[in-house]
Design an enzyme around this catalytic site. Structure first.
Site, short mmCIF file in Angstrom:
data_model
loop_
_atom_site.label_atom_id
_atom_site.label_comp_id
_atom_site.label_asym_id
_atom_site.label_seq_id
_atom_site.Cartn_x
_atom_site.Cartn_y
_atom_site.Cartn_z
N GLY A 86 0.82 -1.22 0.00
CA GLY A 86 0.00 0.00 0.00
C GLY A 86 0.84 1.26 0.00
N GLY A 88 2.55 3.77 1.52
CA GLY A 88 3.06 4.02 2.86
C GLY A 88 3.62 5.42 3.01
N ARG A 89 3.86 6.06 1.89
CA ARG A 89 4.40 7.44 1.96
C ARG A 89 3.86 8.27 0.81
NH1 ARG A 89 10.16 7.10 -1.01
NH2 ARG A 89 9.69 5.20 -2.14
N LYS A 109 4.08 12.36 -2.89
CA LYS A 109 4.94 11.27 -2.42
C LYS A 109 5.89 11.86 -1.38
CE LYS A 109 7.75 7.66 -4.61
NZ LYS A 109 8.27 7.17 -5.89
N ASP A 121 8.66 6.02 7.81
CA ASP A 121 8.32 7.36 8.33
C ASP A 121 7.37 8.13 7.40
OD1 ASP A 121 9.95 7.92 6.19
OD2 ASP A 121 11.46 9.04 7.32
N ARG A 179 -1.70 -0.79 -9.82
CA ARG A 179 -0.55 -1.64 -10.14
C ARG A 179 -1.01 -3.09 -10.28
NH1 ARG A 179 3.32 1.54 -6.94
NH2 ARG A 179 2.23 3.51 -6.62
N ASP A 248 4.40 -4.53 -7.45
CA ASP A 248 3.80 -3.29 -6.93
C ASP A 248 4.38 -2.06 -7.63
OD1 ASP A 248 6.07 -4.31 -5.38
OD2 ASP A 248 5.97 -2.40 -4.34
N ASN A 249 5.40 -2.27 -8.45
CA ASN A 249 5.98 -1.14 -9.19
C ASN A 249 5.70 -1.27 -10.68
OD1 ASN A 249 7.00 -0.11 -6.82
ND2 ASN A 249 8.99 -1.10 -7.05
N ASP A 258 7.57 4.42 -10.46
CA ASP A 258 8.43 4.15 -9.31
C ASP A 258 9.91 4.11 -9.68
OD1 ASP A 258 6.48 4.36 -7.51
OD2 ASP A 258 6.42 2.28 -6.87
P1 AMP Z 1 9.02 1.13 -3.04
O1 AMP Z 1 10.29 0.48 -2.69
O2 AMP Z 1 9.09 2.62 -3.12
O3 AMP Z 1 8.36 0.55 -4.25
O4 AMP Z 1 8.05 0.86 -1.82
C1 AMP Z 1 7.66 -0.42 -1.38
C2 AMP Z 1 6.68 -0.28 -0.24
O5 AMP Z 1 7.30 0.34 0.88
C3 AMP Z 1 5.45 0.55 -0.53
O6 AMP Z 1 4.38 0.01 0.16
C4 AMP Z 1 5.82 1.90 0.01
O7 AMP Z 1 4.69 2.69 0.32
C5 AMP Z 1 6.57 1.51 1.26
N1 AMP Z 1 7.53 2.56 1.67
C6 AMP Z 1 8.66 2.91 1.05
N2 AMP Z 1 9.29 3.90 1.70
C7 AMP Z 1 8.52 4.21 2.77
C8 AMP Z 1 8.61 5.15 3.83
N3 AMP Z 1 9.64 6.00 3.94
N4 AMP Z 1 7.62 5.16 4.75
C9 AMP Z 1 6.60 4.32 4.68
N5 AMP Z 1 6.44 3.40 3.71
C10 AMP Z 1 7.40 3.34 2.76
MG MG Z 2 6.77 1.24 -5.19
#
Ligand code: AMP
Ligand code: MG
Length: 488
Positions: A86, A88-89, A109, A121, A179, A248-249, A258
């Protein structure tokens, strides 16, 4: 009111998202605002380019009509399945209808924690924000389907990564942020009804022609497969390595999405990978088509119950659709690479000619972008020295050049037409990794000049810009970036 929102995703069932507000930051400053894109999206620019606009793209103020939400999704990360990831940021602020009539998501983002943040965070470091801005806008200028960059903000707060770093907030635009992992989220919960609602939503929003076929859900799968096959073929032709092709990407809109540890390769090496976390090279350059096919197979699995009345037929339909991936990909790749050497309507021998060039480039460590860029000069005005200088053993490439120039003479309009074709398809400028690294280092010290400069050059990647010839150059050994990081 800068945005005229119409929030269709927010009208989907509650299980699809979590309504969440952005968390304000302390002292935001605007680094970049994409005025052209704003105009295309019908955004009121004077209102966005203002103190109020900055508050909005920093997440300090909600624009009128916004219903911010974090989207639910799952995903296979490096082959392992996580049933809940989901946003997360990130937060979807809302949707706008662009001047072309298409619907676009406006997403922040790095805007703070959401119910999907797990231990994160909810923030972004500044470096990845600027990398995504530069690379996604470069991809758009190169003609590759991609999410776009609307704004980049210096948050004024620090984020903790390896150490403390300046934070950033990115405003992203996409035809949709749905996605492969969004489908997997519901399939993993055996919530078939939600898979169907999601599939119907995607058809209506992205692939309305599928609705008119006998089997709209199968047509949806076929559209995504076609889009992704064409997309990855474009990446390959530019030497682009996504770096983290988790499900997810991968957007079902077939836009590149992403931009984490992505990079363009300098010298040609099919096994090249940059991402620090990709130790096995799962997402290395030459694996990208196979990984896209793997992800699409995961998408097909989620759709199986919708593809036919019985399991056997559903499976057969999915298999036929998936088998077309290689056919579409190969056709696009052959067309693309033969065009890169100036040949239209290529045959099997022309493809062999491309492959022998790539073999020489590999063994001689030739720069990918510059090889094709200087091949053009070799055809245009017989100027070969710049090309030869890219190869360790000029004899090998000289032999190839001879064969190629002989082949070009057989083209209908000869070398002139060929160079025209090559000019359109071979960029002079790509966002080279060492340049991105350089602009990030400057930005961390609050100097955004190198960022703006590179962005400006990359607005016209196919044009020779003599004053910026330095930006064509590959890194010196000391400048070479060995690994990239997600920076999350
Ligand atoms: P990503 O590596 O950007 O594709 O992210 C993979 C997952 O980790 C996704 O669910 C993002 O929302 C979550 N995520 C990545 N960075 C953060 C962050 N700093 N805080 C919270 N969730 C994160
Ligand atoms: Mg991602």
């Amino acid at each position: 009111m800068p945005f005229t929102f119409d929030n269709s995703y927010a009208r989907l069932p509650d299980a699809f998202f979590a309504l969440t507000n952005p968390t304000p930051v302390n002292a935001p400053e605007l680094i970049a605002l994409n005025r052209h894109l704003a105009a295309d999206l019908g955004i009121q620019l004077t209102q966005l380019d203002s103190a109020e606009g900055l508050s909005i793209v920093a997440g300090n103020q909600l624009p009128e009509g916004s219903k911010p939400l974090a989207m639910a999704y799952a995903g296979h990360q490096f082959g392992g399945f996580s049933p809940q990831l989901g946003d997360g940021r990130a937060l979807l602020l809302g949707e706008v209808i662009g001047k072309n009539g298409s619907r676009y998501d406006i997403q922040l983002k790095g805007s703070g924690q959401t119910p999907f943040s797990r231990r994160g965070d909810g923030r972004s470091a500044l470096g990845p924000v600027l990398r995504e801005y530069i690379v996604s806008e470069a991809m758009a200028a190169l003609g590759v389907p991609t999410t776009r960059a609307l704004a980049a903000v210096w948050s004024g707060d620090q984020v903790l990564r390896e150490g403390y770093e300046p934070g950033g907030i990115f405003t992203r635009v996409a035809r949709s942020h749905i996605r492969v992992g969004t489908f997997q989220y519901f399939a993993a919960r055996q919530d078939q009804e939600s898979v169907r609602i999601l599939a119907d939503y995607v058809i209506d929003r992205l692939y309305p022609a599928a609705r008119k076929t006998d089997n709209p859900h199968l047509a949806l799968l076929e559209c995504v497969i076609q889009g992704q096959a064409e997309l990855v073929a474009q990446w390959m032709q530019l030497g682009f390595i996504h770096g983290v092709m988790n499900t997810d990407n991968m957007a079902v809109s077939a836009e590149t999405i992403d931009y984490g540890p992505c990079a363009f390769m300098d010298h040609y090496d099919p096994t090249k990978k940059f991402s620090y976390i990709d130790q096995q090279g799962r997402y290395a350059y030459h694996n990208q088509p196979a990984m896209a096919h793997w992800n699409l197979t995961r998408l097909a699995e989620t759709l199986l119950p919708l593809l036919a009345d019985c399991d056997d037929n559903a499976f057969a339909n999915a298999k036929t659709a998936l088998d077309r991936f290689s056919e579409i990909y190969q056709r696009e790749l052959v067309n693309g690479f033969t065009s890169k050497i100036g040949i239209e309507n290529a045959d099997e021998n022309d493809w062999k000619l491309v492959q022998s060039l790539l073999t020489i480039m590999t063994s001689d460590g030739a720069d990918f972008t510059l090889t094709f860029r200087h091949l053009r000069n070799a055809a245009e005005n017989c100027e070969q020295s710049q090309l030869l200088a890219l190869f360790k053993t000029p004899e090998a490439i000289s032999g190839w050049l001879k064969a190629w120039l002989t082949r070009l003479k057989k083209e209908k309009d000869g070398p002139e037409k060929a160079t025209h074709l090559m000019r359109k398809i071979n960029p002079v400028f790509i966002p080279r990794n060492h340049r991105i690294e350089e602009l990030i280092q400057a930005a961390l010290k609050h100097n955004f000049e190198p960022f703006h400069q590179l962005h400006q050059v990359l607005q016209h990647p196919f044009a020779e810009q003599t004053e910026f010839v330095d930006y064509e150059a590959p890194p010196t050994p000391g400048q070479e970036v060995q690994a990239t990081f997600c920076g999350t």
